[in-house]
Write an enzyme that holds these catalytic residues in place. Structure first.
Site, PDB file in Angstrom:
ATOM      1  N   GLY A 218     -22.650  25.854 -38.091  1.00  0.00           N
ATOM      2  CA  GLY A 218     -21.803  26.168 -36.948  1.00  0.00           C
ATOM      3  C   GLY A 218     -21.147  24.921 -36.364  1.00  0.00           C
ATOM      4  O   GLY A 218     -20.838  23.958 -37.076  1.00  0.00           O
ATOM      5  N   SER A 219     -20.976  24.927 -35.065  1.00  0.00           N
ATOM      6  CA  SER A 219     -20.201  23.866 -34.418  1.00  0.00           C
ATOM      7  C   SER A 219     -20.889  22.512 -34.405  1.00  0.00           C
ATOM      8  O   SER A 219     -20.255  21.513 -34.063  1.00  0.00           O
ATOM      9  CB  SER A 219     -19.858  24.280 -32.983  1.00  0.00           C
ATOM     10  OG  SER A 219     -18.950  25.373 -32.987  1.00  0.00           O
ATOM     11  N   THR A 220     -22.190  22.440 -34.763  1.00  0.00           N
ATOM     12  CA  THR A 220     -22.802  21.116 -34.872  1.00  0.00           C
ATOM     13  C   THR A 220     -22.130  20.302 -35.973  1.00  0.00           C
ATOM     14  O   THR A 220     -22.115  19.072 -35.924  1.00  0.00           O
ATOM     15  CB  THR A 220     -24.312  21.215 -35.169  1.00  0.00           C
ATOM     16  OG1 THR A 220     -24.514  21.896 -36.417  1.00  0.00           O
ATOM     17  CG2 THR A 220     -25.035  21.962 -34.062  1.00  0.00           C
ATOM     18  N   LYS A 222     -19.067  20.009 -36.444  1.00  0.00           N
ATOM     19  CA  LYS A 222     -17.838  19.399 -35.942  1.00  0.00           C
ATOM     20  C   LYS A 222     -17.983  17.895 -35.752  1.00  0.00           C
ATOM     21  O   LYS A 222     -16.986  17.163 -35.739  1.00  0.00           O
ATOM     22  CB  LYS A 222     -17.410  20.076 -34.632  1.00  0.00           C
ATOM     23  CG  LYS A 222     -16.938  21.519 -34.844  1.00  0.00           C
ATOM     24  CD  LYS A 222     -16.704  22.257 -33.537  1.00  0.00           C
ATOM     25  CE  LYS A 222     -16.252  23.699 -33.790  1.00  0.00           C
ATOM     26  NZ  LYS A 222     -16.104  24.487 -32.555  1.00  0.00           N
TER      27      LYS A 222
END
Length: 487
Positions: A218-220, A222
């Site tokens: 997920g957004s980790t 990014k």
């Protein structure tokens, strides 16, 4: 001697020679194979004929041995807080063998390792009971307890490491199991073992989620995409505006768009700092699309993706795959075929916190003989340099701003610099399954960062609206960081 008798004598001589050759072959060539054969009960009997050495955390044993009434196996393994430590120790069972540290260092723990020959000889000459050596880990008991109790009854995992050395400080996974329940040979041990197998328990409590389970990060992820933008020169700094619109249209598609979770917070043409602060999908979809698959793979691999890590327990391989343009864009926000272990996500934060230097993760500091002499000492090893010190420090500022003024605020610790990133990873067919809640962070002191931690929580009972990394995973990460800082 007549001819028939001579033939008989020669034949008998050949039989004796063949017998001698066979005996020597068995004793000197096949010895190791026979000794390690799973059907050789003598090896197992000898393994449990004396107390097994201990696995050590913070100077104290978390394992032990008790004498039994059995005729073959004299000693049985015991565990302190077995469920909490099982992802670290593994198990040693008279009936079912061993795994993880108990298996990898079986020779040290039983005393059979060649490096303990002198110690064994002294014990034999002095008449002392034979003892095994000890395995001294890098684990932090307070951090492990904070991780395990923070997860509670929810399915999830935590990995925490010291960015400066790569030492693993916590490795928790729930649901878990107590290795003491099947350490012996009785009917209750067999029943306990059977109840833990995947066929009986789909929750797979014996699976080490922190090392062996991969999830969409997920957004980790990014953070990796941001590092790629800086390292490949796509953006000059974390505050440079981009030209990525909301919603973002995936490349090479007929108008397929990806929205942002949070609206009206400045994500339109946002910078890396804003993108991390509010987890703007458009910023990192655009970066990944513009960089392309090869450069994204290059950066991901510099952080440790696409290879396993021996800690010494081997981790599953986190993967950033070769893929087409729209899939690569989505992999840049931790979706599509992107998969990572909690250990790998912690390694990403650790590299950023350590000014761009990624250290090899490890959980065993020393191997000791029964007389406490050190027979092996681990030396921290640099694994890679995923990003320059300047770019790492720029990302530190962006991550710390995300904690102070953004979605990672639940990890804030008074008087401590904390950098963090939330993640909510979609999964299942058409993303119909409950999302995974992620959080990754580090704490910074005057001596550098002593801890980076990644947390993933699976909560299938919660509503999609209530599942977020900031709400479910960040408080656990905060408690682990506080435990390390206070120890």
């Amino acid at each position: 001697m007549n001819k028939p008798m001579r033939r008989v004598a020669v034949f008998c001589g050949l039989l004796i020679l063949a017998l001698l050759l066979r005996v020597n072959y068995v004793q000197f060539i096949q010895a190791g194979e026979l000794q390690n054969d799973e059907h050789n009960r003598r090896v197992a009997i000898e393994r449990y004929a004396h107390p097994r050495g201990d696995i050590i955390v913070d100077g104290e044993p978390i394992t032990g041995s008790i004498e039994t009434d059995g005729t073959d196996y004299r000693w049985k393994r015991t565990y302190s807080d077995g469920e909490m430590w099982a992802p670290v120790t593994g198990y040693a069972s008279q009936a079912f063998g061993s795994n993880q540290l108990e298996s990898i260092y079986d020779g040290i723990l039983t005393g059979d390792d060649d490096r303990l020959f002198f110690s064994r000889t002294i014990d034999m000459l002095t008449g002392k009971e034979r003892k095994g050596g000890s395995v001294v880990t890098t684990l932090n008991a307070d951090a492990q307890r904070a991780a395990f109790e923070g997860l509670g009854d929810r399915r999830g995992s935590v990995a925490a490491i010291d960015p400066r050395t790569g030492a693993i400080l916590a490795l928790a996974s729930t649901p878990s199991y107590d290795p003491s329940d099947f350490a012996g040979m009785g009917n209750s041990d067999a029943e306990a073992w059977a109840s833990l197998q995947a066929e009986a328990d789909p929750e797979e409590p014996m699976k080490n989620g922190a090392l062996r389970e991969t999830y969409p990060p997920g957004s980790t992820f990014k953070l990796v995409t941001a590092a790629a933008a800086l390292e490949h020169g796509l953006l000059d700094d974390v505050d440079q505006d981009t030209d990525y619109e909301v919603p973002f249209e995936l490349p090479e598609t007929a108008g397929t768009t990806v929205p942002n979770q949070i609206q009206n917070v400045g994500c339109e043409e946002g910078s890396i700092t804003v993108g991390l602060q509010w987890s703007c999908n458009n910023v990192f979809l655009g970066i990944s699309a513009d960089l392309g698959n090869e450069k994204m793979i290059e950066t991901a691999e510099s952080f440790g993706f696409n290879e396993y890590h021996d800690t010494p327990v081997r981790s599953a391989t986190s993967s950033y795959p070769e893929d087409n343009a729209p899939q690569n864009a989505q992999a840049g926000i931790g979706q599509a075929s992107n998969r990572a272990t909690p250990l790998q996500v912690a390694m990403v934060a650790a590299a950023i916190a350590n000014d761009g230097k990624l250290m090899e993760p490890y959980m065993v500091e020393q191997l000791r003989a029964p007389n406490l002499n050190v027979v092996e000492q681990h030396q921290p090893t640099e694994l890679s340099r995923p990003l320059s010190p300047e770019n790492a420090q720029a990302l530190q500022e962006a991550m710390e701003y995300t904690v102070e003024e953004g979605t990672a605020e639940p990890a804030k610790i008074s008087g401590v610099r904390v950098g963090g990133k939330t993640g909510t990873a979609q999964h299942g067919v058409d993303n119909q399954e409950s999302p995974y809640a992620w959080f990754v962070s580090y704490a910074m002191t005057d001596d550098g960062s002593p801890v980076a931690v990644a947390v993933v929580v699976e909560d299938p009972s919660g509503s999609r609206e209530d599942i977020s990394g900031g709400r479910l995973a960040a408080p656990i990460a905060k408690s682990v960081m506080e435990a390390v800082l206070g120890s």
